[in-house]
Design an enzyme around this catalytic site. Structure first.
Site, mmCIF file in Angstrom:
data_model
loop_
_atom_site.group_PDB
_atom_site.id
_atom_site.type_symbol
_atom_site.label_atom_id
_atom_site.label_comp_id
_atom_site.label_asym_id
_atom_site.label_seq_id
_atom_site.Cartn_x
_atom_site.Cartn_y
_atom_site.Cartn_z
ATOM 1 N N ARG A 1 0.806 -1.081 -0.090
ATOM 2 C CA ARG A 1 -0.013 0.015 -0.012
ATOM 3 C C ARG A 1 0.849 1.367 0.147
ATOM 4 N NH1 ARG A 1 -3.453 -2.706 -1.633
ATOM 5 N NH2 ARG A 1 -5.454 -3.439 -0.378
ATOM 6 N N HIS B 1 -0.566 -0.288 -9.795
ATOM 7 C CA HIS B 1 -1.381 -0.890 -8.787
ATOM 8 C C HIS B 1 -1.767 -2.300 -9.710
ATOM 9 C CE1 HIS B 1 -4.083 -1.107 -4.838
ATOM 10 N NE2 HIS B 1 -3.527 -2.304 -5.261
HETATM 11 P P1 NAP Z 1 -2.018 -11.649 4.898
HETATM 12 O O1 NAP Z 1 -2.191 -13.002 4.348
HETATM 13 O O2 NAP Z 1 -2.971 -11.000 5.722
HETATM 14 O O3 NAP Z 1 -0.552 -11.520 5.421
HETATM 15 C C1 NAP Z 1 -0.127 -10.422 6.120
HETATM 16 C C2 NAP Z 1 1.277 -10.706 6.725
HETATM 17 O O4 NAP Z 1 1.860 -9.780 7.129
HETATM 18 C C3 NAP Z 1 1.390 -11.720 7.654
HETATM 19 O O5 NAP Z 1 2.474 -12.565 7.567
HETATM 20 C C4 NAP Z 1 1.420 -10.764 9.115
HETATM 21 O O6 NAP Z 1 2.093 -11.814 10.131
HETATM 22 C C5 NAP Z 1 2.449 -9.740 8.523
HETATM 23 N N1 NAP Z 1 2.225 -8.886 9.432
HETATM 24 C C6 NAP Z 1 1.086 -7.952 9.594
HETATM 25 N N2 NAP Z 1 1.327 -6.946 10.659
HETATM 26 C C7 NAP Z 1 2.497 -7.142 11.028
HETATM 27 C C8 NAP Z 1 3.503 -6.414 11.825
HETATM 28 N N3 NAP Z 1 2.977 -5.211 12.413
HETATM 29 N N4 NAP Z 1 4.597 -6.722 11.982
HETATM 30 C C9 NAP Z 1 4.990 -7.736 11.122
HETATM 31 N N5 NAP Z 1 4.623 -8.630 10.339
HETATM 32 C C10 NAP Z 1 3.309 -8.296 10.092
HETATM 33 O O7 NAP Z 1 -1.880 -10.440 3.603
HETATM 34 P P2 NAP Z 1 -1.870 -10.875 1.977
HETATM 35 O O8 NAP Z 1 -2.780 -11.638 1.493
HETATM 36 O O9 NAP Z 1 -0.208 -11.720 1.949
HETATM 37 O O10 NAP Z 1 -1.658 -9.486 1.482
HETATM 38 C C11 NAP Z 1 -0.782 -8.360 1.925
HETATM 39 C C12 NAP Z 1 -1.001 -7.151 1.557
HETATM 40 O O11 NAP Z 1 -0.761 -7.058 0.070
HETATM 41 C C13 NAP Z 1 -2.488 -6.841 1.240
HETATM 42 O O12 NAP Z 1 -2.904 -6.269 2.558
HETATM 43 C C14 NAP Z 1 -2.510 -5.837 0.373
HETATM 44 O O13 NAP Z 1 -2.446 -4.404 0.825
HETATM 45 C C15 NAP Z 1 -1.431 -5.825 -0.535
HETATM 46 N N6 NAP Z 1 -1.827 -6.274 -1.906
HETATM 47 C C16 NAP Z 1 -1.367 -5.493 -3.318
HETATM 48 C C17 NAP Z 1 -1.672 -6.047 -4.332
HETATM 49 C C18 NAP Z 1 -1.045 -5.287 -5.302
HETATM 50 O O14 NAP Z 1 -1.541 -5.414 -6.425
HETATM 51 N N7 NAP Z 1 -0.561 -4.405 -5.291
HETATM 52 C C19 NAP Z 1 -2.456 -6.875 -4.365
HETATM 53 C C20 NAP Z 1 -2.992 -7.923 -3.367
HETATM 54 C C21 NAP Z 1 -2.427 -7.510 -2.104
HETATM 55 P P3 NAP Z 1 1.581 -12.993 10.749
HETATM 56 O O15 NAP Z 1 1.685 -14.218 9.588
HETATM 57 O O16 NAP Z 1 2.574 -13.298 12.051
HETATM 58 O O17 NAP Z 1 0.042 -12.732 11.203
HETATM 59 C C1 GLV Z 2 -4.979 -5.457 -3.970
HETATM 60 O O1 GLV Z 2 -4.664 -4.263 -3.924
HETATM 61 C C2 GLV Z 2 -5.689 -6.117 -3.066
HETATM 62 O O2 GLV Z 2 -5.610 -5.688 -1.862
HETATM 63 O O3 GLV Z 2 -6.059 -7.377 -3.521
#
Ligand code: NAP
Ligand code: GLV
Length: 310
Positions: A225, A273
């Protein structure tokens, strides 16, 4: 059951309405703005909902984020408390993110910007870099996307480390957990990939202090983000050479305004994005399956934890 759909782009709202109408026979699916009585709404499927819109639906059973992140839902100060939030994740999203991360890490690793500059100058200049096992790459966030990205980088041979809130075990990845281990994770890291969710704890985490811990001349890839990044700190770190290159997929303001200095900074690659988007063909199926499961059991595997913020 009535499903209200909202996306800031009207044609995208239309697309989701049509897709979900076909996938949920017997359910009423409509654009949120076209539902006269908000009390009829059982489920809301949203991306960046208008603040206050969800609070007007008193019988809401769950909110579906059209995406993995739920920060855009939690950003609504009037968000009704206690309504479950369902993320939309899945194999396509993970695959796309693995491709994006591999592409940009390899690009930085092989110093492609320098090599392309040499080509423009008709200069037969060989850019020779260390092999991947001697390149330290770090992934912040080891969830659905970060863990897959870290595994991919380890599979390419990089010396891969990852940082999460809680300890976990990932083949080929050195895992650091919790705020106390952040500096150890950052120390000497040469290419940093951010895949954290945006929460109170992670907002502004990509700042001057963090850049100061990385290896001199490190590269940064932000595909989580825009609000993770302190923009002014990145410009200063690029100007001083502390950071050599950055790839940014996400921004404080999207679409990125035409006069943003990010567009033409020579050391910044901007993408709009697109690191990973819900695939049009499978996204609807994922959402429909989650809604049916939630309606049947009151739960589903992609439920987010609103109190935790992701
Ligand atoms: P997720 O499955 O919820 O995983 C989040 C990870 O971050 C977990 O490993 C969590 O730790 C860690 N985390 C959270 N808070 C933390 C902190 N304070 N300190 C250290 N580690 C922390 O999320 P995801 O599905 O992988 O997605 C991640 C993010 O990618 C989304 O929230 C979104 O903003 C972004 N995204 C971007 C795009 C794009 O096109 N650019 C697309 C999709 C998503 P734990 O495992 O220990 O809980
Ligand atoms: C995209 O940014 C998502 O959160 O899936």
């Amino acid at each position: 059951m009535t499903v209200a759909v909202y996306h800031p782009l009207e044609e995208t709202t239309r697309w989701w309405v049509d897709a979900l109408t076909e996938l949920l026979p017997g359910w009423q699916v409509a654009a949120m703005d076209e539902i006269a009585d908000p009390a009829r709404v059982d489920y809301a499927v949203v991306w960046r909902p208008r603040p206050g819109a969800l609070a007007r639906c008193p019988n809401l059973r769950a909110i579906v984020s059209i995406g993995a992140g739920i920060d855009h839902v939690l950003a609504d100060p009037a968000l009704p408390r206690g309504v479950p939030i369902i993320r939309t994740v899945g194999r396509d999203l993970t695959q796309r993110m693995r491709e994006y991360v591999a592409l940009h890490v390899l690009r930085h690793h092989r110093d492609m910007p320098r090599q392309l500059q040499a080509q423009r100058e008709r200069d037969w200049h060989a850019v020779v870099v260390p092999v991947a096992p001697r390149r330290s790459v770090g992934v912040m966030g080891l969830g659905n996307l970060g863990a897959a990205a870290a595994r991919t980088l380890a599979g390419l041979g990089f010396a891969t480390r990852g940082w999460a809130r809680t300890q976990k075990s990932l083949d080929g990845v050195e895992v650091f957990a919790g705020p106390d281990r952040l500096d150890a994770f950052l120390d000497g890291c040469e290419i940093l990939v951010n895949l954290l969710p945006l929460t109170r704890d992670t907002s502004g985490i990509l700042d001057a202090r963090l850049f100061g811990r990385l290896a001199e001349g490190a590269c940064v890839i932000n595909c989580a983000r825009g609000a993770h990044l302190v923009d002014a700190d990145l410009f200063a770190a690029l100007d001083s050479g502390r950071i050599k290159q950055a790839t940014l997929d996400v921004f404080h303001e999207e679409p990125l305004p035409a006069d943003s200095p990010f567009w033409d900074h020579p050391a910044i690659t901007v993408t709009p994005h697109i690191a990973s988007r819900i695939d049009a063909a499978t996204g609807g199926k994922l959402i429909a399956a989650n809604l049916r499961e939630f309606e049947r059991t009151g739960s589903c595997p992609d439920l987010a934890d609103a109190a935790r913020g992701y």
